[in-house]
Motif scaffolding. Sequence first.
Motif, PDB file in Angstrom:
ATOM      1  N   PRO A 104       0.770  -1.248   0.000  1.00 28.26           N
ATOM      2  CA  PRO A 104       0.000   0.000   0.000  1.00 28.26           C
ATOM      3  C   PRO A 104       0.802   1.300   0.000  1.00 28.26           C
ATOM      4  O   PRO A 104       0.226   2.366  -0.119  1.00 28.26           O
ATOM      5  N   ASP A 105       2.138   1.220   0.130  1.00 28.43           N
ATOM      6  CA  ASP A 105       2.920   2.449   0.040  1.00 28.43           C
ATOM      7  C   ASP A 105       4.272   2.144  -0.590  1.00 28.43           C
ATOM      8  O   ASP A 105       4.707   0.996  -0.661  1.00 28.43           O
ATOM      9  N   ALA A 106       4.928   3.189  -1.068  1.00 25.52           N
ATOM     10  CA  ALA A 106       6.166   3.041  -1.822  1.00 25.52           C
ATOM     11  C   ALA A 106       7.295   2.433  -0.987  1.00 25.52           C
ATOM     12  O   ALA A 106       8.086   1.636  -1.500  1.00 25.52           O
ATOM     13  N   GLU A 107       7.368   2.774   0.282  1.00 27.62           N
ATOM     14  CA  GLU A 107       8.435   2.239   1.136  1.00 27.62           C
ATOM     15  C   GLU A 107       8.281   0.734   1.348  1.00 27.62           C
ATOM     16  O   GLU A 107       9.276  -0.006   1.335  1.00 27.62           O
ATOM     17  N   THR A 108       7.051   0.275   1.548  1.00 27.20           N
ATOM     18  CA  THR A 108       6.805  -1.157   1.716  1.00 27.20           C
ATOM     19  C   THR A 108       7.147  -1.905   0.430  1.00 27.20           C
ATOM     20  O   THR A 108       7.757  -2.979   0.456  1.00 27.20           O
ATOM     21  N   PHE A 109       6.766  -1.331  -0.702  1.00 26.83           N
ATOM     22  CA  PHE A 109       7.087  -1.917  -2.004  1.00 26.83           C
ATOM     23  C   PHE A 109       8.602  -2.020  -2.179  1.00 26.83           C
ATOM     24  O   PHE A 109       9.134  -3.068  -2.558  1.00 26.83           O
ATOM     25  N   MET A 110       9.313  -0.944  -1.878  1.00 27.36           N
ATOM     26  CA  MET A 110      10.760  -0.932  -2.043  1.00 27.36           C
ATOM     27  C   MET A 110      11.429  -1.951  -1.129  1.00 27.36           C
ATOM     28  O   MET A 110      12.373  -2.635  -1.545  1.00 27.36           O
ATOM     29  N   ALA A 111      10.948  -2.102   0.091  1.00 27.37           N
ATOM     30  CA  ALA A 111      11.501  -3.096   1.017  1.00 27.37           C
ATOM     31  C   ALA A 111      11.311  -4.509   0.466  1.00 27.37           C
ATOM     32  O   ALA A 111      12.222  -5.342   0.547  1.00 27.37           O
ATOM     33  N   MET A 112      10.141  -4.774  -0.121  1.00 30.34           N
ATOM     34  CA  MET A 112       9.891  -6.084  -0.722  1.00 30.34           C
ATOM     35  C   MET A 112      10.868  -6.336  -1.859  1.00 30.34           C
ATOM     36  O   MET A 112      11.439  -7.426  -1.975  1.00 30.34           O
ATOM     37  N   VAL A 113      11.105  -5.347  -2.710  1.00 31.73           N
ATOM     38  CA  VAL A 113      12.026  -5.518  -3.832  1.00 31.73           C
ATOM     39  C   VAL A 113      13.442  -5.769  -3.314  1.00 31.73           C
ATOM     40  O   VAL A 113      14.127  -6.691  -3.781  1.00 31.73           O
ATOM     41  N   ARG A 114      13.892  -4.989  -2.347  1.00 30.10           N
ATOM     42  CA  ARG A 114      15.233  -5.183  -1.774  1.00 30.10           C
ATOM     43  C   ARG A 114      15.395  -6.594  -1.223  1.00 30.10           C
ATOM     44  O   ARG A 114      16.440  -7.222  -1.413  1.00 30.10           O
ATOM     45  N   ASN A 115      14.371  -7.101  -0.538  1.00 26.99           N
ATOM     46  CA  ASN A 115      14.461  -8.404   0.123  1.00 26.99           C
ATOM     47  C   ASN A 115      14.204  -9.586  -0.798  1.00 26.99           C
ATOM     48  O   ASN A 115      14.841 -10.631  -0.646  1.00 26.99           O
ATOM     49  N   SER A 116      13.279  -9.465  -1.726  1.00 29.24           N
ATOM     50  CA  SER A 116      12.865 -10.607  -2.548  1.00 29.24           C
ATOM     51  C   SER A 116      13.355 -10.563  -3.987  1.00 29.24           C
ATOM     52  O   SER A 116      13.301 -11.576  -4.685  1.00 29.24           O
ATOM     53  N   TYR A 117      13.801  -9.409  -4.454  1.00 26.48           N
ATOM     54  CA  TYR A 117      14.240  -9.242  -5.841  1.00 26.48           C
ATOM     55  C   TYR A 117      15.588  -8.525  -5.886  1.00 26.48           C
ATOM     56  O   TYR A 117      15.794  -7.605  -6.673  1.00 26.48           O
ATOM     57  N   ALA A 118      16.520  -8.985  -5.051  1.00 28.37           N
ATOM     58  CA  ALA A 118      17.826  -8.318  -4.949  1.00 28.37           C
ATOM     59  C   ALA A 118      18.518  -8.147  -6.303  1.00 28.37           C
ATOM     60  O   ALA A 118      19.072  -7.076  -6.573  1.00 28.37           O
ATOM     61  N   PRO A 119      18.487  -9.135  -7.219  1.00 28.15           N
ATOM     62  CA  PRO A 119      19.140  -8.926  -8.518  1.00 28.15           C
ATOM     63  C   PRO A 119      18.473  -7.836  -9.364  1.00 28.15           C
ATOM     64  O   PRO A 119      19.139  -7.203 -10.189  1.00 28.15           O
ATOM     65  N   VAL A 120      17.197  -7.597  -9.155  1.00 26.13           N
ATOM     66  CA  VAL A 120      16.509  -6.512  -9.860  1.00 26.13           C
ATOM     67  C   VAL A 120      16.885  -5.183  -9.202  1.00 26.13           C
ATOM     68  O   VAL A 120      17.130  -4.189  -9.884  1.00 26.13           O
TER      69      VAL A 120
END
Length: 135
Positions: free
Chosen positions: A59-75
């Motif tokens: 629901p917010d940009a910070e939560t989205f970014m945390a998910m990407v950092r943790n689950s999509y590190a190569p991206v």
Amino acid sequence: MRVLILLAALLFGLSAPACAADDVAAAQSVIRAQEQAFGRDDPATAYSHAAPAIQGIFPDAETFMAMVRNSYAPVYRHKSFEFGEARAADGKIAQRVHILDVDGVPWEALYTLELQPDGSLKITGCVLLKAGQAA
């Protein structure tokens, strides 16, 4: 009359690949813009390229970014990020991306994008696999 119909069919047939090529170029532009936003640690811009369904999950940009950092590190962080094969049909695009992560490990990402009611393209998903893994 037959000549007009044949000409119209020929022109339509020729314009379809151009539309698909335009759709793929637009999709690559969206993916690249999000990838660059990750590189700048710009959550608002990265989040703006996510489809409403993704924004509903995060629901917010910070939560989205945390998910990407943790689950999509190569991206999120990588040495290289190169577009591969793409397919477009009916306002939906699938785009393969070849990624080398920061350690030089190869990955394959399959992005999906969809045309939105406002005419924009948004990222609807990304599946990330180590190169050579089965989907």
